[in-house]
Design an enzyme around this catalytic site. Sequence first.
Site, PDB file in Angstrom:
ATOM      1  N   GLU A 114       0.810  -1.218   0.000  1.00 56.88           N
ATOM      2  CA  GLU A 114       0.000   0.000   0.000  1.00 56.88           C
ATOM      3  C   GLU A 114       0.845   1.271   0.000  1.00 56.88           C
ATOM      4  OE1 GLU A 114      -0.643  -2.673   1.767  1.00 56.88           O
ATOM      5  OE2 GLU A 114      -2.624  -3.275   1.037  1.00 56.88           O
ATOM      6  N   HIS A 144     -10.417  -5.407   8.057  1.00 53.02           N
ATOM      7  CA  HIS A 144     -11.154  -5.144   6.823  1.00 53.02           C
ATOM      8  C   HIS A 144     -12.338  -4.196   7.044  1.00 53.02           C
ATOM      9  CE1 HIS A 144      -8.880  -8.650   5.672  1.00 53.02           C
ATOM     10  NE2 HIS A 144      -9.285  -8.570   4.433  1.00 53.02           N
TER      11      HIS A 144
END
Length: 323
Positions: free
Chosen positions: A61, A130
């Site tokens: 990321e 998540h």
Amino acid sequence: MPEKMNIVEAINAALHDELENDEDVLMYGEDVGEDGGVFRATKDLQEEFGEKRCFSSPLAESGIVGTAIGMSLYGKRPVPEIQFSGFSYLAFHQIKEHAARFRTRTRGTKEVPLTVRAPYGGGINALEHHCESPESYFAHAQGLHVVIPSNPQDAYSLLRKSIQLDDPVVFLEPKQTYRAFKEEVERDPDAAELESSKVIEEGKDVTLVAWGAMVPVAEEAAETIDADVEIIDLRTIYPTDFDTVIESVKKTGRCAIVHEAPKTGGFGAEIAARINEQAILHLEAPVERIAAPDVPYPLYSLEDYYMPDENQVKKGLENVLEF
């Protein structure tokens, strides 16, 4: 001609239309190319626009956002996808310390037209990491726009506006309602404006502020009580349209705020503080915050106890109305 879409279809349409509209727009992220992303928001875009404008990236990321910053400084308009907002913390340094600061750092000579997309919030029985609601972290990083749509039309228009903006945007998508409902969508970027909240239901007894997946919850709760509830969808978390909220509170004298993030430090605290500063003499009751508890997001078996639901919002409204 309007088309019926759910939120994820509206996001796909907005990405498609910006790829078509501006050859400097490109998008990438984990599984974004061939697979169309984990939620298929980029479905078929690589096939139509090619591997140089829609492609999959390594699982990294910080590298995804760092690369996007570099491309934006050289004139591109990258739209990287972070697979889940909980993983955006791995890119937080790149977003906050670099993307958000380049305009100030270069005295306005460099722009970072970058839109980081990420599904956010809970409600889909996902794994740990998540289901985060990080809007307050990004709202506190000056230099960023933080946008959260709640319906297909806003998802389409606000995403196109975000991509066209010359400053960095964190675009958080409520994955719980990605496919929850469809509505008619005009493929018009001007159908919704950034930095502008929306009064989706007018009322005179109490103001209820929500965003993202909490907007439908707010609407359902408002229908269950015997009061005239004015519901405001904040839409852009930062820069915030406080004026609409303050004017509403001056009319109703009461306010409740609902969000998915934990209560302490959640963006509801900032809204309550602004109401206190600008409308305290109009208040008939303390501002009520309905939020997740101050604990880490639980495993999915406890998810229903963690996320604010219709009953909690109803109780919050009753507290404000009966004070």
